[in-house]
Write a protein that holds these residues in place. Structure first.
Motif, PDB file in Angstrom:
ATOM      1  N   GLN A 113       0.839  -1.209   0.000  1.00  0.00           N
ATOM      2  CA  GLN A 113       0.000   0.000   0.000  1.00  0.00           C
ATOM      3  C   GLN A 113       0.874   1.258   0.000  1.00  0.00           C
ATOM      4  O   GLN A 113       0.597   2.221  -0.699  1.00  0.00           O
ATOM      5  CB  GLN A 113      -0.934  -0.003   1.212  1.00  0.00           C
ATOM      6  CG  GLN A 113      -2.058  -1.022   1.075  1.00  0.00           C
ATOM      7  CD  GLN A 113      -2.942  -1.105   2.309  1.00  0.00           C
ATOM      8  OE1 GLN A 113      -2.780  -0.340   3.265  1.00  0.00           O
ATOM      9  NE2 GLN A 113      -3.881  -2.040   2.304  1.00  0.00           N
ATOM     10  N   ALA A 164       3.874   1.628  -1.178  1.00  0.00           N
ATOM     11  CA  ALA A 164       4.529   1.813  -2.478  1.00  0.00           C
ATOM     12  C   ALA A 164       3.582   2.422  -3.500  1.00  0.00           C
ATOM     13  O   ALA A 164       4.020   3.019  -4.481  1.00  0.00           O
ATOM     14  CB  ALA A 164       5.050   0.471  -2.990  1.00  0.00           C
ATOM     15  N   GLN A 165       2.279   2.242  -3.268  1.00  0.00           N
ATOM     16  CA  GLN A 165       1.302   2.763  -4.235  1.00  0.00           C
ATOM     17  C   GLN A 165       0.938   4.221  -3.969  1.00  0.00           C
ATOM     18  O   GLN A 165       0.148   4.810  -4.707  1.00  0.00           O
ATOM     19  CB  GLN A 165       0.051   1.874  -4.241  1.00  0.00           C
ATOM     20  CG  GLN A 165       0.337   0.526  -4.908  1.00  0.00           C
ATOM     21  CD  GLN A 165      -0.747  -0.505  -4.686  1.00  0.00           C
ATOM     22  OE1 GLN A 165      -1.400  -0.508  -3.647  1.00  0.00           O
ATOM     23  NE2 GLN A 165      -0.925  -1.402  -5.648  1.00  0.00           N
ATOM     24  N   THR A 166       1.533   4.822  -2.928  1.00  0.00           N
ATOM     25  CA  THR A 166       1.306   6.244  -2.664  1.00  0.00           C
ATOM     26  C   THR A 166       1.862   7.057  -3.839  1.00  0.00           C
ATOM     27  O   THR A 166       3.031   6.884  -4.188  1.00  0.00           O
ATOM     28  CB  THR A 166       2.046   6.662  -1.370  1.00  0.00           C
ATOM     29  OG1 THR A 166       1.722   5.732  -0.346  1.00  0.00           O
ATOM     30  CG2 THR A 166       1.672   8.065  -0.942  1.00  0.00           C
ATOM     31  N   PRO A 167       1.047   7.928  -4.438  1.00  0.00           N
ATOM     32  CA  PRO A 167       1.537   8.672  -5.607  1.00  0.00           C
ATOM     33  C   PRO A 167       2.813   9.451  -5.302  1.00  0.00           C
ATOM     34  O   PRO A 167       2.916  10.107  -4.263  1.00  0.00           O
ATOM     35  CB  PRO A 167       0.379   9.627  -5.919  1.00  0.00           C
ATOM     36  CG  PRO A 167      -0.828   8.976  -5.334  1.00  0.00           C
ATOM     37  CD  PRO A 167      -0.356   8.235  -4.123  1.00  0.00           C
ATOM     38  N   ILE A 171       4.075  -4.906  -8.360  1.00  0.00           N
ATOM     39  CA  ILE A 171       3.535  -3.545  -8.432  1.00  0.00           C
ATOM     40  C   ILE A 171       4.580  -2.585  -9.015  1.00  0.00           C
ATOM     41  O   ILE A 171       4.231  -1.536  -9.528  1.00  0.00           O
ATOM     42  CB  ILE A 171       2.979  -3.039  -7.081  1.00  0.00           C
ATOM     43  CG1 ILE A 171       4.050  -2.983  -6.005  1.00  0.00           C
ATOM     44  CG2 ILE A 171       1.809  -3.878  -6.620  1.00  0.00           C
ATOM     45  CD1 ILE A 171       3.614  -2.142  -4.830  1.00  0.00           C
ATOM     46  N   LYS A 172       5.859  -2.985  -8.970  1.00  0.00           N
ATOM     47  CA  LYS A 172       6.893  -2.185  -9.635  1.00  0.00           C
ATOM     48  C   LYS A 172       6.625  -2.200 -11.138  1.00  0.00           C
ATOM     49  O   LYS A 172       6.711  -1.176 -11.820  1.00  0.00           O
ATOM     50  CB  LYS A 172       8.266  -2.785  -9.336  1.00  0.00           C
ATOM     51  CG  LYS A 172       9.446  -2.026  -9.925  1.00  0.00           C
ATOM     52  CD  LYS A 172      10.755  -2.620  -9.404  1.00  0.00           C
ATOM     53  CE  LYS A 172      11.957  -1.804  -9.804  1.00  0.00           C
ATOM     54  NZ  LYS A 172      12.436  -2.052 -11.141  1.00  0.00           N
ATOM     55  N   CYS A 200       4.894   1.481  -9.931  1.00  0.00           N
ATOM     56  CA  CYS A 200       5.330   2.027  -8.642  1.00  0.00           C
ATOM     57  C   CYS A 200       6.860   2.163  -8.663  1.00  0.00           C
ATOM     58  O   CYS A 200       7.558   1.332  -9.237  1.00  0.00           O
ATOM     59  CB  CYS A 200       4.928   1.108  -7.499  1.00  0.00           C
ATOM     60  SG  CYS A 200       3.150   1.002  -7.312  1.00  0.00           S
ATOM     61  N   ASP A 201       7.350   3.211  -8.021  1.00  0.00           N
ATOM     62  CA  ASP A 201       8.792   3.459  -8.032  1.00  0.00           C
ATOM     63  C   ASP A 201       9.444   2.754  -6.853  1.00  0.00           C
ATOM     64  O   ASP A 201       9.448   3.255  -5.732  1.00  0.00           O
ATOM     65  CB  ASP A 201       9.049   4.967  -7.987  1.00  0.00           C
ATOM     66  CG  ASP A 201      10.489   5.303  -8.342  1.00  0.00           C
ATOM     67  OD1 ASP A 201      11.333   4.388  -8.322  1.00  0.00           O
ATOM     68  OD2 ASP A 201      10.762   6.485  -8.629  1.00  0.00           O
ATOM     69  N   ILE A 202       9.945   1.559  -7.110  1.00  0.00           N
ATOM     70  CA  ILE A 202      10.569   0.764  -6.051  1.00  0.00           C
ATOM     71  C   ILE A 202      12.027   0.543  -6.442  1.00  0.00           C
ATOM     72  O   ILE A 202      12.305   0.064  -7.540  1.00  0.00           O
ATOM     73  CB  ILE A 202       9.842  -0.580  -5.871  1.00  0.00           C
ATOM     74  CG1 ILE A 202       8.389  -0.293  -5.454  1.00  0.00           C
ATOM     75  CG2 ILE A 202      10.534  -1.455  -4.831  1.00  0.00           C
ATOM     76  CD1 ILE A 202       7.494  -1.499  -5.484  1.00  0.00           C
TER      77      ILE A 202
END
Lengths: 383, 352
Positions: A79, A81-84, A108-109, A113-115
């Protein structure tokens, strides 16, 4: 490599193996738990089990940083990581750990998402400085070994006055986990699982020293031998445990004298104490809620606490029903006792966390040991 | 007459190979594209078949068995110790072709360029491709160029396709590995992958390690000459020797046993792997080959390999065994045994 190869010498290994075979009492069984994933990895990678007599059983413990994270924490990370606009930084192993619904940070990357995978916690500060407009969160995981570096970057971030950097702290403590295992009903009351002694952590002990293990030796009458992560270290530790058990002793001994002092690394301990404090309780996969077994960021460093900045909720999510990671982490079951081991759950499509990291019991066994037929009496399950 | 000739030769502006950048017009089919092709690609790769300048290259066929292979090259960084994407794209495909025992004949090269890529770098890459091809020698006889918008590519992607002819009596194929066969490796493992990793991941290691990128055509030619009945050849690129051996085991329905203490490895590679928690058996190579042959052929093949500059460190690293599970196992230096499994996902560094 000179100082590493010396601890992988095959000729010396055969000598120690010979001594173990001579000294192990054929009339009894020896069940030894290696707490650390690093030992699990060494045992599998170098084929140490092949050098041991059949009545010595190695039980893989829970000392794998990603394996012990519960599903709720993984969901928190997904969750977060999904923060804009947020950049989530993590050690590599974390990325593939399966969360609820077949999700993972790697998946999710791929969705955008920026991981970022980092090698050193110090890299996170650089990322935060290069992206002042974006929130950068470090997923801090691991035992006492990885905790001091996290403390260092929190202090550095404070000195630099960084306002876009926080840490999601999931650092856990080894001694609390060992005592929890020893107090579990399967071992203490029911006697379902035989557990005679421990190979104590290598890197963790360089930080905390050998003293914290004295309690187990005395209270539970279980010998502990602290050992390095090289295969000869492990062999030597097994021999030392056999000698203690044969003599009816339960002492803390240190095989890893080249790196571990009785008091450990005091500077690192002070640093950790300055930045972190004990949590009253923390959920571990496989062990459930373990009292005083994890750290959180002290109020003086609250500006760097992701739990506070992003209001991260405490989630409790059940493991996949078919997955035996919990029992495997407690040493109650062997990977091959799990119905989905090697079928539905493989390193390509891990269902349980033990199948992810090379230090996880299932991944190590799958990768290095599954060509072996089960040895008679080598299973620790008796229920 | 004079005027027509003049118009043909003069372009709007000469290409600026010092400060110029790739622009969308370089792929749009107009004069700018022709200019880039003429002044860069044709000039560098120059050969009679390419000079025909048709939509296809035309050449005479062969009567024997032919092989064909294609490979897309995407690598970050484009320039690395020991080579660049240009030499890699020639050697990579030539190596795939010659792993059949073939003599390499022709190459085709296709470029996807990203808008904004420096022409100076492109020139360096193309010249290094030309040099690699000329050294073999294998002419690059046809090609293609596309330009994508900035952000849609990673500088340069190069796809090369090669064809070759297989000598009479040579039948090299992975299903021919048989129990009792010996497994030979031409040199040290992991040099390419670790050389790239050390510069890519901002790891502040001091190392003199270089990629092993090289064309293996002449090594293969000398091997096939001395032992035409080689059963299997494979160049262990991505996934390292572990992936290649698992593929061969699966395709031939056999198992393998490796001897860890026989696998050649540079100290720098084993030290870097130790530090990062990688297993060198899974690290990519770009100038090594695995050969599987009968026990009778093994010694003479090894001698020929060791006499070649690209095979000086060659060794017999294991043998093919019967195994219905097709496991690749390894006798460890330590005296135990373990499975060398397929790689799952990317190798990730250990945490502690």
């Amino acid at each position: 490599m000179k100082y590493i190869d010396a601890f992988r010498d095959g000729t010396l290994a055969r000598k120690i193996a010979h001594n173990i075979a001579v000294e192990a009492d054929p009339r009894r069984e020896y069940s030894l738990m290696e707490f650390c994933g690093g030992h699990t990895h060494a045992i599998s990678r170098y084929g140490i089990v092949d050098l041991l007599p059949d009545n010595i059983h190695m039980i893989h413990g829970p000392g794998c940083p990603v394996c012990v994270l519960p599903m709720g924490k993984l969901e928190n990370m997904i969750q977060l990581a999904q923060t804009p606009g947020l950049i989530l930084c993590s050690y590599g192993d974390m990325l593939r750990v399966p969360a609820a619904g077949g999700n993972s940070l790697l998946k999710i990357k791929a969705q955008g998402c920026d991981i970022r995978m980092i090698y050193s916690s110090a890299d996170v500060l650089k990322i935060a400085q290069l992206n002042p407009q974006r929130q950068v969160v470090f997923l801090a995981i691991g035992f006492e070994t990885t905790t001091p570096p996290t403390a260092v970057i929190i202090k550095q971030a404070q000195a630099l006055g960084l306002t876009n950097f926080t840490v999601f702290c999931n650092h856990v403590l080894t001694p609390s986990a060992i005592s929890h295992i020893l107090q579990s009903p399967e071992i203490r009351q029911l006697g379902l699982v035989q557990l005679d002694g421990f190979i104590g952590p290598a890197h963790v002990s360089t930080v905390i020293g050998s003293e914290p293990y004295r309690y187990f030796a005395e209270e539970f009458q279980k010998p502990v031998v602290i050992a390095g992560f090289e295969p000869l270290d492990v062999m030597q530790a097994i021999l030392m445990l056999i000698r203690q058990l044969n003599a009816g002793r339960a002492d803390v001994e240190n095989e890893f004298t080249r790196a571990v002092l009785p008091d450990g690394n005091l500077k690192a301990q002070l640093l950790v104490a300055e930045v972190f404090e004990l949590r009253r309780s923390f959920e571990w996969r496989g062990l459930g809620l373990v009292p005083y077994s994890a750290l959180r960021i002290k109020s003086g460093f609250a500006d760097f606490d992701a739990e506070q900045r992003f209001d991260i909720p405490v989630l409790s999510i059940a493991d996949n029903k078919a997955c035996e990671c919990g029992a495997i982490l407690r040493g109650v079951k062997h990977p091959r006792d799990c119905k989905i081991f090697g079928t539905a759950c493989t390193p390509e499509n891990p269902i349980g966390s033990c199948m992810v990291s090379s230090e996880g019991a299932c991944a190590a066994y799958y990768r290095y040991g599954r060509f072996r037929e089960p040895r008679p009496g080598n299973t620790v399950t008796k229920n | 007459m004079q005027q027509t000739r003049k118009r043909k030769k003069v372009y709007t502006r000469p290409l600026d190979f010092k400060n110029g950048l790739v622009e969308m017009v370089h792929g749009s089919g107009g004069r700018a594209m022709t200019q880039l092709i003429d002044n860069l690609f044709v000039t560098a790769f120059d050969n009679p078949l390419l000079r025909q300048m048709n939509d296809q290259a035309s050449f005479m066929g062969y009567s024997g068995r032919m092989v064909m292979s294609t490979d897309s090259h995407v690598i970050t960084p484009l320039f690395f110790p020991g080579g660049n994407i240009g030499s890699l794209s020639v050697n990579g495909t030539v190596n795939d072709v010659v792993m059949s025992g073939a003599k390499p004949c022709y190459l085709a090269a296709s470029f996807i360029l990203e808008e904004g890529f420096p022409l100076a770098d492109l020139k360096k890459i193309v010249e290094s491709m030309a040099a690699a091809a000329r050294a073999i020698p294998i002419p690059i006889i046809t090609g293609d160029t596309k330009v994508v918008e900035q952000g849609s590519g990673d500088g340069v992607f190069i796809t090369t396709t090669g064809i070759g002819t297989v000598p009479e009596g040579v039948n090299i194929s992975s299903e021919r590995a048989k129990p009792g066969d010996k497994i030979l490796l031409s040199g040290t493992v992991g040099d390419h992958g670790i050389a790239i990793m050390l510069i890519r991941e901002d790891l502040s290691f001091q190392s003199t390690l270089e990629s092993d990128t090289a064309s293996l055509h002449s090594l293969v030619a000398s091997m096939v000459k001395i032992a035409p009945d080689i059963h299997v050849l494979r160049d262990p690129t991505r996934g390292g020797i572990a992936a290649s051996l698992n593929e061969i085991a699966q395709q031939s329905g056999t198992g393998m046993i490796l001897y860890e203490n026989q696998i050649p490895m540079q100290t720098q590679v084993s030290a870097a792997c130790e530090f990062l928690g990688f297993d060198p058996l899974y690290i990519a190579n770009e100038g090594k080959l695995i050969a599987i042959c009968s026990a009778e052929d093994a010694d003479k093949l090894l001698a020929v390999m060791q006499a070649h500059p690209l095979g000086q460190n060659a060794a017999i690293i294991g043998e093919v065994i019967e195994d219905s599970h097709s496991f690749v196992q390894m006798e460890t230096r330590f005296g135990g045994r373990r499975v060398v499994d397929w790689l799952s996902g990317d190798q990730l560094p250990r945490i502690c």
